[in-house]
Motif scaffolding. Structure first.
Motif, PDB file in Angstrom:
ATOM      1  N   UNK A 129       5.524  -2.886  -8.335  1.00  9.06           N
ATOM      2  CA  UNK A 129       6.017  -1.530  -8.085  1.00  9.06           C
ATOM      3  C   UNK A 129       7.504  -1.564  -8.392  1.00  9.06           C
ATOM      4  N   UNK A 130       7.893  -0.933  -9.503  1.00 10.38           N
ATOM      5  CA  UNK A 130       9.266  -1.000  -9.990  1.00 10.38           C
ATOM      6  C   UNK A 130      10.005   0.304  -9.732  1.00 10.38           C
ATOM      7  N   UNK A 131      11.333   0.248  -9.591  1.00 11.59           N
ATOM      8  CA  UNK A 131      12.098   1.494  -9.495  1.00 11.59           C
ATOM      9  C   UNK A 131      11.938   2.307 -10.777  1.00 11.59           C
ATOM     10  N   UNK A 132      11.620   3.576 -10.649  1.00 15.36           N
ATOM     11  CA  UNK A 132      11.495   4.397 -11.858  1.00 15.36           C
ATOM     12  C   UNK A 132      12.868   4.775 -12.407  1.00 15.36           C
ATOM     13  N   UNK A 139       8.180   6.946  -3.141  1.00 12.01           N
ATOM     14  CA  UNK A 139       7.035   7.192  -4.008  1.00 12.01           C
ATOM     15  C   UNK A 139       6.741   5.981  -4.891  1.00 12.01           C
ATOM     16  N   UNK A 140       7.820   5.320  -5.395  1.00 12.39           N
ATOM     17  CA  UNK A 140       7.627   4.114  -6.195  1.00 12.39           C
ATOM     18  C   UNK A 140       6.879   3.044  -5.405  1.00 12.39           C
ATOM     19  N   UNK A 141       7.217   2.928  -4.106  1.00 13.28           N
ATOM     20  CA  UNK A 141       6.753   1.806  -3.288  1.00 13.28           C
ATOM     21  C   UNK A 141       5.534   2.137  -2.430  1.00 13.28           C
ATOM     22  N   UNK A 142       4.929   3.280  -2.612  1.00 17.85           N
ATOM     23  CA  UNK A 142       3.903   3.749  -1.664  1.00 17.85           C
ATOM     24  C   UNK A 142       2.725   2.782  -1.540  1.00 17.85           C
ATOM     25  N   UNK A 157      14.408   1.373   2.062  1.00 13.03           N
ATOM     26  CA  UNK A 157      12.956   1.470   2.191  1.00 13.03           C
ATOM     27  C   UNK A 157      12.577   1.906   3.607  1.00 13.03           C
ATOM     28  N   UNK A 158      13.240   1.331   4.613  1.00 13.72           N
ATOM     29  CA  UNK A 158      12.928   1.668   5.995  1.00 13.72           C
ATOM     30  C   UNK A 158      13.414   3.066   6.365  1.00 13.72           C
ATOM     31  N   UNK A 162       7.941   4.464   5.007  1.00  8.80           N
ATOM     32  CA  UNK A 162       7.615   3.040   4.908  1.00  8.80           C
ATOM     33  C   UNK A 162       6.205   2.880   4.350  1.00  8.80           C
ATOM     34  N   UNK A 163       6.045   2.069   3.301  1.00 13.72           N
ATOM     35  CA  UNK A 163       4.708   1.861   2.733  1.00 13.72           C
ATOM     36  C   UNK A 163       3.733   1.375   3.802  1.00 13.72           C
ATOM     37  N   UNK A 164       2.606   2.018   3.981  1.00 13.43           N
ATOM     38  CA  UNK A 164       1.704   1.695   5.100  1.00 13.43           C
ATOM     39  C   UNK A 164       1.098   0.300   5.026  1.00 13.43           C
ATOM     40  N   UNK A 165       1.003  -0.280   3.811  1.00 18.91           N
ATOM     41  CA  UNK A 165       0.376  -1.602   3.681  1.00 18.91           C
ATOM     42  C   UNK A 165       1.404  -2.724   3.551  1.00 18.91           C
ATOM     43  N   UNK A 166       2.698  -2.406   3.678  1.00 14.51           N
ATOM     44  CA  UNK A 166       3.739  -3.423   3.509  1.00 14.51           C
ATOM     45  C   UNK A 166       3.722  -4.384   4.689  1.00 14.51           C
ATOM     46  N   UNK A 167       3.634  -5.699   4.391  1.00 11.86           N
ATOM     47  CA  UNK A 167       3.533  -6.690   5.457  1.00 11.86           C
ATOM     48  C   UNK A 167       4.589  -7.784   5.383  1.00 11.86           C
ATOM     49  N   UNK A 168       5.164  -8.044   4.204  1.00 13.03           N
ATOM     50  CA  UNK A 168       6.148  -9.121   4.074  1.00 13.03           C
ATOM     51  C   UNK A 168       7.281  -8.657   3.172  1.00 13.03           C
TER      52      UNK A 168
END
Length: 385
Positions: A129-132, A139-142, A157-158, A162-168
């Motif tokens: 997922x890259x910066x557009x 939206x880039x990181x969703x 990002x925070x 916050x992307x719902x599946x982001x874990x690390x």
């Protein structure tokens, strides 16, 4: 595009995803990609492009990056493909990265931080997922499950959705504020911070596994020594080959290398002290900017800070702070100096104070110190009342 094996191929323009595709194609054809940033001036990019295309073949080299950002003389770092690939297993373990993950990058692919992850993702087979544009948006990181970037990128990002599946989150490029780490971990995001350099790659890492003894420790496969004047030396398989047609801070002593960063090593824990050539000599003390910056970032009103020395006849240099304030904060110089009293001795507290809406940064997210120094010299930075 004709690619000659071993030759540098400068690439710039187009969407980041397209740049990444072209870079990987150049590498697959045996060339050495060098990605530029479209924010660089034409004269800066022309200097980079002309030097790289005129350099001839670079046997054994796989990647080229730049250590300078939007100001200063361009310095092209060359490295073998193995110098990055050999660290993939350790980085993959820290990120728990697999082919089903989506790895978000906060910086454009021109930064060595992001280009490393581009090559890593290609080897693992995961998505990017890259910066557009120039910064990663919500939206880039969703769809992101993993993140690699700078503290500033993590904060942005925070602050968004916050992307719902982001874990690390793997965080490098600058000092990580403990409060920012705690904020991410409170949202269920495990944070791994590290220290590295374009020339050295990964050097030390804090994976958060020992909350009773937090701190940076030698990255797997890396040996560390703090020698005279606390200069940090590194023995590692991840070191770059050197610079294209020029010199830079990378020094060698047999199998050991250094870029001049200073550190203490106490029972295996590394405390960074800043660059040896950044010390500010005042009338009464030698001040390491990183020490003052760390104290400033602990203040509620301050989001980030850069500390420099401004010449002053008779007393060496004056410790000078340039602040990026928390939205809505309106501190005075007196308030900040009082708040620093428990944290710093009088000799280390800034004598001159300036404020900017946003600190200028390199493509890696580090503060662009040279640009700030030029602005201060030109008198274009607002003084803090």
């Amino acid at each position: 595009m004709t690619v000659r094996p071993g030759h540098l191929v400068p690439l710039r323009g187009g969407a980041p995803a397209d740049l990444v595709r072209r870079a990987l194609e150049v590498r697959a054809a045996g060339g050495v990609p060098l990605i530029g940033d479209d924010r660089w001036s034409e004269s800066y990019w022309r200097s980079v492009r002309d030097r790289s295309t005129a350099s001839g073949p670079q046997p054994g080299q796989g990647w080229a990056t730049l250590t300078s950002g939007t100001t200063g003389e361009p310095r092209i770092v060359l490295r073998t493909a193995a110098s990055w690939a050999d660290s993939f297993p350790a980085v993959g373990a820290l990120l728990d990265l697999g082919p089903d993950d989506v790895l978000a990058l906060s910086s454009p692919p021109a930064s060595s931080l992001s280009l490393f992850s581009v090559t890593h993702a290609a080897a693992v087979g995961c998505s990017l997922a890259l910066p557009t544009t120039h910064a990663l948006t919500p939206d880039d990181a969703r769809d992101a499950t993993r993140f690699h970037g700078t503290p500033n990128g993590l904060r942005a990002l925070l602050d968004g959705e916050v992307p719902p599946r982001l874990r690390v989150a793997l965080i490098g490029g600058a000092s990580l504020d403990p409060a920012l780490r705690a904020r991410a971990e409170g949202l269920g995001i495990r944070v791994v911070s590290y220290y590295g350099a374009a020339e050295l790659s990964f050097v030390a890492v804090d994976d958060g596994a020992d909350p009773d003894r937090p701190g940076l420790r030698a990255f797997p496969g890396v040996e560390l020594e703090a020698r005279d004047d606390d200069v940090l030396w590194v023995r590692s398989p991840f070191i770059a080959t050197g610079y294209l047609g020029g010199s830079g801070p990378l020094r060698r002593d047999g199998d050991w290398s250094s870029v001049g960063d200073r550190a203490r090593i106490d029972d295996g824990i590394v405390t960074l002290l800043g660059r040896s050539d950044d010390a500010i000599l005042t009338a009464a003390a030698t001040v390491i900017p990183a020490d003052v910056e760390e104290a400033l970032r602990r203040l509620d009103e301050v989001d980030d800070a850069v500390v420099l020395g401004l010449p002053n006849a008779g007393v060496g240099s004056l410790v000078t702070a340039v602040l990026e304030l928390h939205p809505g904060a309106r501190p005075t110089r007196a308030m900040l100096r009082d708040a620093l009293a428990p944290l710093l001795p009088p000799t280390h507290r800034p004598r001159r104070w300036f404020v900017v809406d946003e600190l200028p940064r390199t493509v890696t997210g580090k503060a662009a110190r040279a640009e700030l120094a030029d602005r201060l010299a030109a008198g274009t930075v607002a003084s803090l009342d």
